[in-house]
Design an enzyme around this catalytic site. Structure first.
Site, PDB file in Angstrom:
ATOM      1  N   GLU A 110     -24.561   2.880  28.533  1.00 53.00           N
ATOM      2  CA  GLU A 110     -23.844   1.468  27.775  1.00 53.00           C
ATOM      3  C   GLU A 110     -22.981   1.899  26.783  1.00 53.00           C
ATOM      4  O   GLU A 110     -23.402   2.566  25.781  1.00 53.00           O
ATOM      5  CB  GLU A 110     -24.955   0.599  27.302  1.00 53.00           C
ATOM      6  CG  GLU A 110     -26.035   0.425  28.129  1.00 53.00           C
ATOM      7  CD  GLU A 110     -25.582  -0.384  29.811  1.00 53.00           C
ATOM      8  OE1 GLU A 110     -24.458  -0.991  29.563  1.00 53.00           O
ATOM      9  OE2 GLU A 110     -26.305  -0.332  30.737  1.00 53.00           O
ATOM     10  N   CYS A 152     -21.472  -2.659  19.394  1.00 60.26           N
ATOM     11  CA  CYS A 152     -20.628  -2.781  20.536  1.00 60.26           C
ATOM     12  C   CYS A 152     -20.007  -3.960  20.754  1.00 60.26           C
ATOM     13  O   CYS A 152     -18.928  -4.110  21.539  1.00 60.26           O
ATOM     14  CB  CYS A 152     -21.321  -2.063  21.597  1.00 60.26           C
ATOM     15  SG  CYS A 152     -22.973  -2.778  21.718  1.00 60.26           S
TER      16      CYS A 152
END
Ligand code: NAD
Length: 542
Positions: free
Chosen positions: A293, A327
Site C-alpha cells: 500500500e 497517505c
C-alpha cells in the site's frame, strides 16, 4: 484438545477518548510523555529470544525538538539479518500448528493491553517519535491498532469457517495453510498502527515474520515489541530488526524461503522491491505474495451546489491534520468559480485560528512538526519554487523554520494550471494546491481529476446535487480505492472503511479486512471419498 468451533468476541471499534482539559486520560498521557522525554531509551533488536545491538548506534530525537535525544537504536549487521530469517524459520512449525484460537488469544490480549494499561505509553511514544498531537496519536496508536488486532481475529475466524460443498459420498474440506517460508514486513513512519499490523496480520494466520520498521518510527515500535511480548507471543514469531533498509531487504529477498512481502510506504520503494523480487522469482521455493500500500495524490472536488464552509472544513482537516503526512491526505482541490473565494476565505480564517506549528505537548497545537530534516528541506524547496513560478501562488502559509523543530506552516497554493506539479506529485506535507474551474466545466473537471495523477488512493466529492454526486461516483470509479461523499478523504476506520488504493497507490488488498488476511494463506483442498471405486470402466464404455 481443540474440539469445538469457538466463537470469537465480537469486534467493536475502540472508542476515541477526548483528552479534554481535566480528564484522567490527558493527565496520564502527559505524565507518560514527560517520563519518556526525560529518559534515554536503549532500543535493541529482538531476534528469536535475544535482544541484540551492534557497533552502529543511531540517536533518536522528537521532530519538534531535534536537539533533544530520547533514545538510540542499532543498525543490524548482515549476520543479524540472516539470523532473523533463521529464527523465523525455526519458530514456524510450532507456531503454524498451534490451534488458531491460541494465536487469536495472543492478539486479542495485545489489543486489550493497547487500549488499557499501555494506552498512555504508546500514545506518548507516538507523540514523541512522530510528532503527533494527542488526538492523532489516539486515533492511530491506541484505537486503530487495537481495532486491527480485534477485527483481524473476527475475519480470520470467518475465513477458517469458509468451506466448500460436498456431494454424496465425499467430503471436501479446505484448510488455510500459512505460506511456506517467512513473511517480510516493511513499515512506514507515519502510523504506529500500521507498524504493528503489518507483522501481526500474517502472524495471526500462522506465518512467522521478519519486521523492519522505519528509522523514524523505531521509538514507538519498541512499545509494540513489548506489548506483543507481554501478550505471550512466542520468540521467533515476529523478529524485530532495525537499520539499513537496502542491506536488510537484499538479505531477505535473497533467501529462497522468502514467501511474502507486506509493505506500506512510498510508491517508488515498492516498485523497486517488486522488481527485485521479479528478478529472483525462479530462485524462490514458492511464488511470493506481494502486498504493498503506497502513495497518494488525494483529491477533493467540489460541485457548485456544495456548501463552502463544509468544503473548507474538509480541506483544513483533510490536508493539515498530522501535517498532511497521511497517505490519504487531501493534496489537490478543485473548486468551482462561484464558491471558490468563499471556500478559500473560510480556510484562511481557520488557518489564522490554528496559528503556528508547535510541540504536541502543548495541547493547543493543531499542527506540529514534519518527520525529519529530509522532509523539511524537501517541503521548504517546494514552497520556494511555488514563490518563483508564474502559474502558482501562495494563498496562505508558506513559512518554515527548523531552528528548534521541523516546522512548516500549513500552506495553501492556488494554481492556474491544473497539471501544475504540485497537483500531480505526492509531497507528503502540509501543502495543498487548489485549482479553480469554471462552473460550466463540471464534467471536464471530473475527467481532469481522473487523469491528473498516477495515484488512486482516496478522493472526495462535495455536492448537494444528487445527479452531480452520482456522475462523480461514475467518472471517478478508478481514481480512488476509498471514495468519500461530502466528507474529507482521510480517517478510514478499521472494519468500516477497509483501506487501500489502486493504480500506483498499491495492490489494494485493504488492510484490516479479510481480503488482506487471505494473502497470507495458501489454501489446501482435501477431498475424501468414503467408498472408493473398484472398476476403472465408466458406463459409456458399454
Ligand atoms: P518510505 O518508502 O520512505 O519508507 C517505508 C519503509 O521502506 C521504511 O521502513 C523504509 O526504511 C523502507 N525503505 C526505504 N527505502 C528502501 C529501500 N530502498 N529498500 C527497502 N526498504 C526501503 O515511506 P515513509 O516515508 O516511511 O512513509 C510515507 C509513504 O508511505 C508515503 O508515500 C505514503 O503515501 C505511504 N503510505 C501509504 C499508506 C497506504 O495505506 N497506502 C499508508 C501509510 C503510508
Amino acid at each position: 484438545m481443540s474440539n469445538a468451533h469457538f466463537r470469537v468476541p465480537k469486534a467493536i471499534n475502540e472508542a476515541v477518548l477526548s483528552y479534554a482539559p481535566g480528564t484522567p486520560e490527558r493527565e496520564a498521557v502527559l505524565a507518560s510523555y514527560r517520563k519518556q522525554y526525560n529518559e534515554v531509551a536503549d532500543i535493541k533488536m529482538k531476534i528469536g529470544g535475544q535482544r541484540l545491538d551492534s557497533n552502529s548506534k543511531k540517536p533518536l530525537s522528537p521532530p519538534h525538538q531535534h536537539q533533544h535525544v530520547i533514545g538510540h537504536y542499532y543498525e543490524a549487521t548482515e549476520e543479524q539479518a540472516k539470523l532473523a530469517i533463521e529464527e523465523a524459520l525455526k519458530a514456524k512449525p510450532q507456531w503454524a500448528s498451534l490451534p488458531w484460537e491460541q494465536r487469536a488469544a495472543i492478539f486479542l490480549k495485545a489489543a486489550d493491553l493497547i487500549s488499557g494499561p499501555y494506552r498512555a505509553r504508546i500514545n506518548a511514544a507516538t507523540m514523541l517519535a512522530q510528532s503527533k498531537t494527542i488526538h492523532q496519536a489516539e486515533i492511530d496508536a491506541a484505537c486503530e491498532f487495537a481495532d486491527f488486532l480485534r477485527f483481524n481475529v473476527e475475519f480470520a475466524s470467518n475465513i477458517y469457517s469458509e468451506q466448500p460443498v460436498s456431494s454424496e459420498g465425499i467430503w471436501n474440506r479446505i484448510e488455510y495453510r500459512p505460506l511456506e517460508g517467512f513473511v517480510y514486513a516493511i513499515t512506514p513512519f507515519n502510523f504506529t498502527a500500521i507498524a504493528g499490523n503489518l507483522p501481526a496480520a500474517p502472524a495471526l494466520m500462522g506465518n512467522t515474520v521478519v519486521w523492519k520498521p522505519s528509522d523514524a518510527q523505531v521509538y514507538s515500535s519498541r512499545v509494540i515489541v513489548e506489548i506483543f511480548e507481554e501478550a505471550g507471543l512466542p520468540d521467533g514469531v515476529i523478529n524485530f530488526i532495525t537499520g539499513d533498509p537496502q542491506m536488510i531487504t537484499k538479505t531477505m529477498l535473497d533467501s529462497p524461503h522468502f514467501a511474502g512481502l507486506h509493505f506500506t510506504g512510498s510508491t517508488f520503494v515498492f516498485q523497486s522491491l517488486w522488481k527485485q523480487i521479479g528478478e529472483r522469482v525462479a530462485h524462490y521455493k514458492t511464488y511470493p505474495r506481494i502486498v504493498g500500500e503506497t502513495g497518494g495524490k488525494d483529491f477533493i472536488v467540489a460541485h457548485p451546489s456544495s456548501h463552502p464552509k463544509e468544503v473548507a472544513t474538509a480541506i483544513v482537516r483533510g490536508a493539515f491534520e498530522f501535517q498532511g503526512q497521511k497517505c490519504s491526505a487531501a493534496s489537490r482541490v478543485y473548486l468551482p468559480e462561484s464558491i471558490a473565494q468563499g471556500v478559500l476565505n473560510f480556510v484562511k480564517e481557520d488557518l489564522n485560528h490554528i496559528g503556528q506549528p508547535g510541540s504536541p505537548e502543548d495541547m493547543s497545537r493543531f499542527v506540529t512538526a514534519v518527520i525529519h530534516e529530509g522532509a523539511f528541506d524537501k517541503l521548504a524547496a517546494v514552497i520556494e519554487k511555488v514563490k518563483q513560478d508564474q502559474e502558482a501562488e501562495i494563498f496562505a502559509g508558506g513559512t518554515y523554520d527548523k531552528s528548534e523543530g521541523y516546522f512548516i506552516s500549513p500552506t495553501v497554493v492556488v494554481t492556474t494550471d491544473p497539471k501544475y506539479y504540485t497537483m500531480e506529485t505526492e509531497l507528503f506535507g502540509p501543502i495543498v494546491t487548489v485549482y479553480v474551474y469554471p462552473d460550466s466545466q463540471w464534467e471536464q473537471t471530473l475527467e481532469l481529476v481522473d487523469q491528473t495523477s498516477m495515484y488512486a488512493l482516496t478522493g472526495a466529492v462535495f455536492s448537494k446535487d444528487r445527479y452531480a454526486a452520482s456522475q462523480a461516483i461514475e467518472a471517478l470509479q478508478n481514481a480512488a480505492g476509498n471514495f468519500y461523499i461530502n466528507d474529507k478523504p482521510t480517517g478510514a476506520v478499521v472494519g468500516q472503511q477497509p483501506f487501500g488504493g489502486a493504480r500506483a497507490s498499491g495492490t489494494n488488498d485493504k488492510a484490516g479486512s479479510a481480503m488482506n488476511l487471505m494473502r497470507w494463506v495458501s489454501p489446501r483442498l482435501i477431498k475424501e471419498t468414503f467408498i472408493s471405486p473398484k472398476d476403472y470402466r465408466y458406463p459409456f464404455l458399454g
